[in-house]
Design an enzyme around this catalytic site. Structure first.
Site, PDB file in Angstrom:
ATOM      1  N   LYS A 159       9.100   3.637 -11.474  1.00 29.50           N
ATOM      2  CA  LYS A 159       8.254   3.453 -12.583  1.00 29.50           C
ATOM      3  C   LYS A 159       7.032   3.904 -11.984  1.00 29.50           C
ATOM      4  CE  LYS A 159       5.868   0.318  -9.870  1.00 29.50           C
ATOM      5  NZ  LYS A 159       4.502   0.464  -9.182  1.00 29.50           N
ATOM      6  N   ASP A 176       8.095  -6.768  -9.149  1.00 29.51           N
ATOM      7  CA  ASP A 176       8.392  -5.948 -10.159  1.00 29.51           C
ATOM      8  C   ASP A 176       9.918  -5.875 -10.595  1.00 29.51           C
ATOM      9  OD1 ASP A 176       5.850  -4.593 -10.387  1.00 29.51           O
ATOM     10  OD2 ASP A 176       6.477  -3.030  -8.831  1.00 29.51           O
TER      11      ASP A 176
HETATM   12  C1  LIG Z   1       1.652  -3.051  -6.776  1.00 27.36           C
HETATM   13  C2  LIG Z   1       2.838  -2.955  -7.598  1.00 27.36           C
HETATM   14  C3  LIG Z   1       2.449  -2.792  -8.974  1.00 27.36           C
HETATM   15  O1  LIG Z   1       3.594  -2.470  -9.937  1.00 27.36           O
HETATM   16  O2  LIG Z   1       4.026  -2.055  -7.042  1.00 27.36           O
HETATM   17  P1  LIG Z   1       4.207  -1.293  -5.910  1.00 27.36           P
HETATM   18  O3  LIG Z   1       3.135  -0.581  -5.399  1.00 27.36           O
HETATM   19  O4  LIG Z   1       4.654  -2.216  -4.894  1.00 27.36           O
HETATM   20  O5  LIG Z   1       5.291  -0.462  -6.494  1.00 27.36           O
HETATM   21  C4  LIG Z   1       3.333  -4.352  -7.811  1.00 27.36           C
HETATM   22  O6  LIG Z   1       2.445  -5.457  -8.021  1.00 27.36           O
HETATM   23  C5  LIG Z   1       4.102  -4.998  -6.407  1.00 27.36           C
HETATM   24  O7  LIG Z   1       5.136  -5.653  -6.744  1.00 27.36           O
HETATM   25  P2  LIG Z   1       6.331  -5.925  -5.653  1.00 27.36           P
HETATM   26  O8  LIG Z   1       6.427  -4.598  -4.809  1.00 27.36           O
HETATM   27  O9  LIG Z   1       7.736  -6.296  -6.393  1.00 27.36           O
HETATM   28  O10 LIG Z   1       5.536  -6.978  -4.807  1.00 27.36           O
HETATM   29  P3  LIG Z   1       6.427  -8.582  -4.127  1.00 27.36           P
HETATM   30  O11 LIG Z   1       7.545  -7.825  -3.242  1.00 27.36           O
HETATM   31  O12 LIG Z   1       6.669  -9.283  -4.904  1.00 27.36           O
HETATM   32  O13 LIG Z   1       5.162  -8.669  -3.173  1.00 27.36           O
HETATM   33  C6  LIG Z   1       4.757  -7.958  -1.869  1.00 27.36           C
HETATM   34  C7  LIG Z   1       3.552  -8.572  -1.578  1.00 27.36           C
HETATM   35  O14 LIG Z   1       2.438  -8.069  -2.338  1.00 27.36           O
HETATM   36  C8  LIG Z   1       1.629  -9.143  -2.656  1.00 27.36           C
HETATM   37  N1  LIG Z   1       1.432  -9.072  -4.049  1.00 27.36           N
HETATM   38  C9  LIG Z   1       2.467  -8.871  -4.912  1.00 27.36           C
HETATM   39  C10 LIG Z   1       2.391  -9.017  -6.157  1.00 27.36           C
HETATM   40  C11 LIG Z   1       1.295  -9.804  -6.695  1.00 27.36           C
HETATM   41  N2  LIG Z   1       1.012  -9.691  -8.127  1.00 27.36           N
HETATM   42  N3  LIG Z   1       0.236 -10.057  -6.189  1.00 27.36           N
HETATM   43  C12 LIG Z   1       0.359 -10.013  -4.575  1.00 27.36           C
HETATM   44  O15 LIG Z   1      -0.268 -10.245  -3.727  1.00 27.36           O
HETATM   45  C13 LIG Z   1       2.024 -10.377  -1.779  1.00 27.36           C
HETATM   46  O16 LIG Z   1       1.316 -10.477  -0.573  1.00 27.36           O
HETATM   47  C14 LIG Z   1       3.420 -10.266  -1.655  1.00 27.36           C
HETATM   48  O17 LIG Z   1       3.854 -10.915  -0.607  1.00 27.36           O
END
Ligand SMILES: C[C@@](CO)(OP(=O)(O)O)[C@H](O)COP(=O)(O)OP(=O)(O)OC[C@H]1O[C@@H](n2ccc(N)nc2=O)[C@H](O)[C@@H]1O
Ligand SMILES: Nc1ncnc2c1ncn2[C@@H]1O[C@H](COP(=O)(O)OP(=O)(O)O)[C@@H](O)[C@H]1O
Length: 294
Positions: free
Chosen positions: A13, A139
């Site tokens: 994504k 996600d």
């Molecule tokens: C930033 C994003 C944007 O799509 O993606 P990625 O960069 O990881 O792909 C997402 O919000 C990432 O989602 P995901 O990677 O599934 O996160 P999770 O495993 O649930 O959380 C990892 C950590 O990120 C923080 N976290 C995550 C999601 C959220 N809405 N708030 C947070 O503060 C928390 O500290 C959590 O412990």
């Protein structure tokens, strides 16, 4: 299809818009994002095992091959929730760069949920799988559906929207891994400029490609760009070489550029290859995957 084996496509994504509204009591952040799938996919192959065990292997390096793997966690969650006594052999053909802001691990978990629902004959709906997916990661719910959506809450509330105008996407990943938790931890929610999510949704709904490029925005850039100057350099380089719009995906470090013309995406791809080792030119998938099997 053989009833004992299934192969599921797990696409990456990108976030066309990513806003953080504040920090929550549970430690997560309240987000509002527009997510869409692109045609860079892992392939998750599942083989039914009669004995009660989960095995996992992957072609890529940097992927944990134990309980830390999100596809393994998906299998364990279904087993515990539904008392499944059969097992599964999980094989991940890894194409999506790891810890890149492209949700590769989340998409593998979503693919495992969908495939296991079939080979373990659980009869769950996509909505039920998406609710279960949120227990694995924020996600995963989006990845269960794919397509294009507004994600809110901590990312698990999904509202489907129309696909953006079709275009090319150039993904460039510098050789660093970014910790999502660290990026959220360092974010100063009081001083950020919020992207206009409604304007982005309007541009998508009205098929306005220039509008989509003009509304790209990601508040997590305020953390990742100063921490990793190479990400900013890739952004600048993509702009200079002629992308229509450029943004960092998720918490980074992958930068994506949007292009309408194939000749231009090829030119910029070649221009970036000398600068950045991992570059992919792909199409937006845009629509949800009615047929997610390989
Ligand atoms: C930033 C994003 C944007 O799509 O993606 P990625 O960069 O990881 O792909 C997402 O919000 C990432 O989602 P995901 O990677 O599934 O996160 P999770 O495993 O649930 O959380 C990892 C950590 O990120 C923080 N976290 C995550 C999601 C959220 N809405 N708030 C947070 O503060 C928390 O500290 C959590 O412990
Ligand atoms: N199947 C998987 N594929 C990739 N990474 C995984 C997987 N399972 C667990 N992980 C772990 O999840 C973390 C985030 O990986 P990934 O989902 O690729 O990135 P991001 O959250 O930036 O989109 C990595 O630290 C990785 O070790």
């Amino acid at each position: 299809m053989n009833d004992n084996k299934i192969s599921i496509k797990a696409p990456a994504k990108i976030n066309l818009s990513l806003d953080v509204l504040g920090k929550r009591e549970d430690g997560y952040h309240e987000v509002k994002m527009i997510m869409t799938t692109v045609d860079l996919s892992d392939r998750v192959e599942l083989t039914l095992l009669e004995e009660d065990r989960i095995t996992i292997e992957s072609t890529g390096g940097f992927v944990p091959l134990d309980q830390r793997n999100l596809a393994y966690q998906a299998a364990l969650l279904l087993k515990k929730t539904f008392g499944v006594k059969k097992g599964v052999g999980i094989h991940i053909a890894k194409n999506i760069p790891v810890a890149a802001g492209l949700a590769g691990g989340s998409s593998d978990a979503a693919a495992a949920l969908k495939g296991l629902n079939e080979i373990w004959k659980l009869g769950l709906s996509l909505d039920e799988l998406a609710v279960l997916g949120a227990k694995i990661g924020s996600d995963v719910s989006f990845c269960v559906y794919g397509g294009t959506a507004i994600a809110s809450g901590r990312g698990e509330h999904i509202q489907h929207i129309k696909a953006p105008p079709p275009c090319w996407v150039l993904l460039a990943k510098p050789p660093i891994g970014v910790s999502t938790a660290e990026v959220y931890r360092r974010l100063d929610t009081k001083t950020i400029d919020h992207p206009d999510i409604d304007a982005m949704v309007h541009a998508i709904e009205t098929n306005n490609y220039e509008g989509v490029c003009g509304q790209l925005g990601n508040v997590l850039e305020t953390v990742t760009l100063p921490l990793y100057p190479e990400v900013k350099q890739i952004k600048d380089q993509m702009h200079r070489l002629g992308a229509d719009g450029v943004l960092m995906s998720g918490s980074g470090p992958t930068v994506f550029g949007l292009f309408q013309h194939e000749s231009r995406v090829n030119r910029v791809y070649n221009g970036l290859r000398g600068f950045c080792h991992e570059v992919y030119a792909v199409r937006l998938l845009g629509e949800g995957q009615e047929d997610f099997k390989y």
